[in-house]
Design an enzyme around this catalytic site. Structure first.
Site, short mmCIF file in Angstrom:
data_model
loop_
_atom_site.label_atom_id
_atom_site.label_comp_id
_atom_site.label_asym_id
_atom_site.label_seq_id
_atom_site.Cartn_x
_atom_site.Cartn_y
_atom_site.Cartn_z
N VAL A 90 58.96 -11.47 -24.71
CA VAL A 90 59.18 -10.96 -26.08
C VAL A 90 59.97 -9.65 -26.11
O VAL A 90 60.39 -9.19 -27.16
CB VAL A 90 57.85 -10.77 -26.86
CG1 VAL A 90 57.14 -12.08 -27.05
CG2 VAL A 90 56.96 -9.72 -26.21
N LYS A 142 45.12 -5.97 -36.29
CA LYS A 142 44.71 -4.61 -35.97
C LYS A 142 44.68 -4.43 -34.44
O LYS A 142 44.58 -5.43 -33.75
CB LYS A 142 43.35 -4.32 -36.60
CG LYS A 142 42.17 -4.85 -35.78
CD LYS A 142 40.88 -4.24 -36.26
CE LYS A 142 39.71 -4.74 -35.49
NZ LYS A 142 39.28 -4.13 -34.30
N HIS A 172 40.47 -9.07 -40.52
CA HIS A 172 39.84 -10.38 -40.78
C HIS A 172 38.61 -10.26 -41.70
O HIS A 172 38.20 -11.25 -42.29
CB HIS A 172 39.53 -11.13 -39.48
CG HIS A 172 38.32 -10.64 -38.76
ND1 HIS A 172 38.30 -9.50 -38.00
CD2 HIS A 172 37.06 -11.15 -38.67
CE1 HIS A 172 37.10 -9.33 -37.49
NE2 HIS A 172 36.31 -10.32 -37.88
N LYS A 176 36.70 -12.79 -45.14
CA LYS A 176 35.33 -13.32 -45.22
C LYS A 176 34.98 -13.59 -46.68
O LYS A 176 35.24 -12.75 -47.53
CB LYS A 176 34.34 -12.33 -44.59
CG LYS A 176 34.51 -12.22 -43.07
CD LYS A 176 33.53 -11.24 -42.48
CE LYS A 176 33.80 -10.98 -41.02
NZ LYS A 176 32.98 -11.74 -40.08
N HIS A 234 37.40 -2.38 -40.85
CA HIS A 234 36.57 -3.36 -41.55
C HIS A 234 35.64 -2.73 -42.59
O HIS A 234 35.62 -3.14 -43.76
CB HIS A 234 35.68 -4.14 -40.56
CG HIS A 234 36.44 -4.82 -39.46
ND1 HIS A 234 37.70 -5.32 -39.63
CD2 HIS A 234 36.10 -5.09 -38.18
CE1 HIS A 234 38.10 -5.88 -38.49
NE2 HIS A 234 37.15 -5.74 -37.60
N LYS A 320 26.76 -2.01 -31.41
CA LYS A 320 26.61 -3.14 -30.49
C LYS A 320 25.22 -3.06 -29.85
O LYS A 320 24.62 -1.98 -29.80
CB LYS A 320 27.64 -3.04 -29.37
CG LYS A 320 29.09 -2.94 -29.83
CD LYS A 320 29.73 -4.29 -29.92
CE LYS A 320 31.20 -4.18 -30.29
NZ LYS A 320 31.71 -5.40 -30.93
C1 BG6 Z 1 36.48 -7.08 -34.27
C2 BG6 Z 1 35.97 -6.04 -33.32
O1 BG6 Z 1 37.53 -6.56 -35.05
O2 BG6 Z 1 35.43 -7.50 -35.14
C3 BG6 Z 1 34.79 -6.56 -32.55
O3 BG6 Z 1 37.01 -5.68 -32.42
C4 BG6 Z 1 33.74 -7.10 -33.48
O4 BG6 Z 1 34.24 -5.56 -31.72
C5 BG6 Z 1 34.35 -8.09 -34.45
O5 BG6 Z 1 32.74 -7.73 -32.69
C6 BG6 Z 1 33.34 -8.56 -35.47
O6 BG6 Z 1 33.89 -9.60 -36.21
P1 BG6 Z 1 32.98 -10.76 -36.77
O7 BG6 Z 1 33.86 -11.55 -37.65
O8 BG6 Z 1 32.46 -11.51 -35.59
O9 BG6 Z 1 31.87 -10.09 -37.50
#
Ligand code: BG6
Length: 471
Positions: A90, A142, A172, A176, A234, A320
């Site tokens: 790329v 991201k 993402h 949701k 997020h 986590k």
């Molecule tokens: C990601 C993070 O963007 O989102 C991860 O890098 C995290 O660390 C994840 O686990 C959570 O996404 P979801 O959709 O599984 O809640």
């Protein structure tokens, strides 16, 4: 909205189609769109792996089967027909000459960069030089920088060859279902709309708990930490949708304008209201530096200084290796006055409104009722809706986002001004992170996180799905 914004892409070009994101999310999303007859374009995969298109098709089939999606040969056959593959480097101009030959410069393409962010700049510059961007959009994953300065640099580089309406920044969480639906949920329902401000709401808590550690992502995660990984993006995106005013129109910018206003009304976070934790055993994860001070848990307090939310504390926590996997937004109402008709003029507990984002999205209204056995005691009453049960199977986040990207609906993507604002908000925490407190795996984080909410509503046990499964 300009013409381009509404134009459906005639071709999807996925950079990094042999990578992790494609395997875990993209093929499944494409398959689901195919099943719903929402795909109409050829899909060209680009990556450095020297594989044939047959191998790519096999990988796609395996990824979809592995995702647990019911596998329909006919649907997959249609998807497979669309797939083609271009191997190459790329960073090499030769790849883009080949791309131009295959794609032509007058097509409207969606270039989806499932690549490390350090390659976003070089790729869009090559695409620009090859004349491939005139009618196209570029979607990027991201992280958008690792602080305000780097986010601005990345943006400057992309904006040198693209207009803002050509850039789709994927977060993402915005795909949701309960997040995408927040606008309707809040403003289409008087019951919620009328409660949703500082007159009725005393506090807001957002929890994003994950019951697994960093596992095989140590190398990536150690340079990032929880604040950058899930809060700056997020959780602040979710907060903006929770707190914004109603958009004044249906255009892409109408929604993003309201989200940006929320961020602009937020003072930068204060390090005194910030707690970091690291789960015991994190430093043994492969890829994690010896003596790493990276946080795997954060709790913080934020404010929105506008007419709707002034004086309402907002607490966020994310971590986590916590006891559950659950993400929820919880609003506590103000208390009603003392109840003169009760034996001791008891005060009732606050009501709570809980929007569960994951797993099993839903809405809970927590009320109080008098205990039949004990006239002086209160019992909690839960009015619960599971969206899957009440509304049917939801569209998956990447399915929703890919479709929005293909048809040019920018409402579900993060706009640059918001991204820069969110980096500004967390900047003092990055500059003055403070100590990192150890916590046991399977606990709710360090003790200091409890101290953060002292004098406020304590952290609540999240609302878990009825089947008790959080993963
Ligand atoms: C990601 C993070 O963007 O989102 C991860 O890098 C995290 O660390 C994840 O686990 C959570 O996404 P979801 O959709 O599984 O809640």
């Amino acid at each position: 909205m300009g013409g381009l914004a509404e134009e459906t892409s005639q071709r999807l070009v996925i950079f990094g189609i042999t990578g992790d994101l494609a395997r875990k999310m993209t093929f499944r999303a494409l398959y689901r769109l195919e099943r719903r007859h929402l795909l109409d374009a050829p899909i060209l995969g680009v990556a450095s792996d020297d594989i044939t298109v047959e191998e790519l098709v096999n990988r796609a089939a395996e990824a979809i089967r592995h995702s647990g999606e019911p596998f329909d040969e006919a649907v997959f056959g249609r998807l497979a027909e669309r797939l083609s593959y271009l191997p190459g480097d790329v960073t090499d101009a030769a790849l883009y000459e080949q791309l131009a030959e295959q794609v032509g410069t007058d097509q409207s393409c969606l270039y989806y960069l499932e690549m490390p962010p350090s390659l976003f700049g070089p790729i869009v510059e090559h695409l620009g030089r090859a004349g491939l961007l005139q009618r196209s959009r570029v979607a990027v994953e991201k992280p958008f920088g690792h602080d305000l300065a780097s986010a601005r640099d990345l943006n400057t580089r992309m904006r040198a060859v693209l207009r803002e309406d050509q850039i789709l920044r994927v977060d993402h969480f915005l795909g949701k279902q309960p997040v995408a639906d927040l606008e309707c949920l809040r403003f289409a329902n008087t019951t919620l709309a009328e409660l949703w401000d500082r007159h009725s709401i005393a506090e807001i808590h957002i929890t994003m708990a994950e019951n697994f550690g960093v596992e095989e992502r140590g190398g990536f995660y150690d340079a990032v930490g929880a604040l950058r990984d899930v809060v700056q993006n997020h959780l602040l995106q979710v907060l903006a949708l929770v707190a914004m005013e109603p958009p004044v129109g249906a255009g892409d910018d109408d929604l993003n304008d309201k989200k940006a206003e929320v961020f602009r009304a937020m003072p930068a976070a204060e390090p005194v209201h910030y707690v970091r934790g690291q789960y015991c055993g994190y430093s043994e994860v492969p890829g994690v530096a010896d003596g790493s001070q990276t946080e795997t848990f954060v709790a913080l307090r934020l404010q929105i200084e506008n007419w709707r939310w002034a004086g309402v504390p907002i607490f966020l926590r994310a971590g986590k290796a916590l006891p559950e996997r659950v993400t929820e937004v919880r609003l506590f109402t103000r208390r009603v006055p003392a109840l003169a008709f009760m034996p001791h003029r008891e005060r009732a507990q606050r009501n709570q409104i809980v929007l569960r984002i994951d797993p099993d999205p839903g809405l809970r209204l927590q009320l109080v009722a008098q205990d039949d056995q004990n006239a002086q005691a209160w019992r909690d009453v839960h009015l619960d809706s599971s969206f899957a049960h009440d509304l049917g199977e939801p569209i998956q986040p990447y399915e929703r986002l890919l479709h929005a990207a293909i048809v040019g609906d920018r409402r579900l993507f993060a706009r640059e001004d918001s991204i820069e604002e969110t980096w500004r908000i967390v900047a003092p925490l990055l500059e003055h992170p403070g100590e990192v407190h150890p916590y046991e795996r399977g606990s709710w984080g360090p003790e200091a996180a409890q101290a953060l909410v002292r004098g406020h509503r304590s952290w609540q046990q999240p609302w878990l799905p009825a089947n008790g499964r959080s993963r």
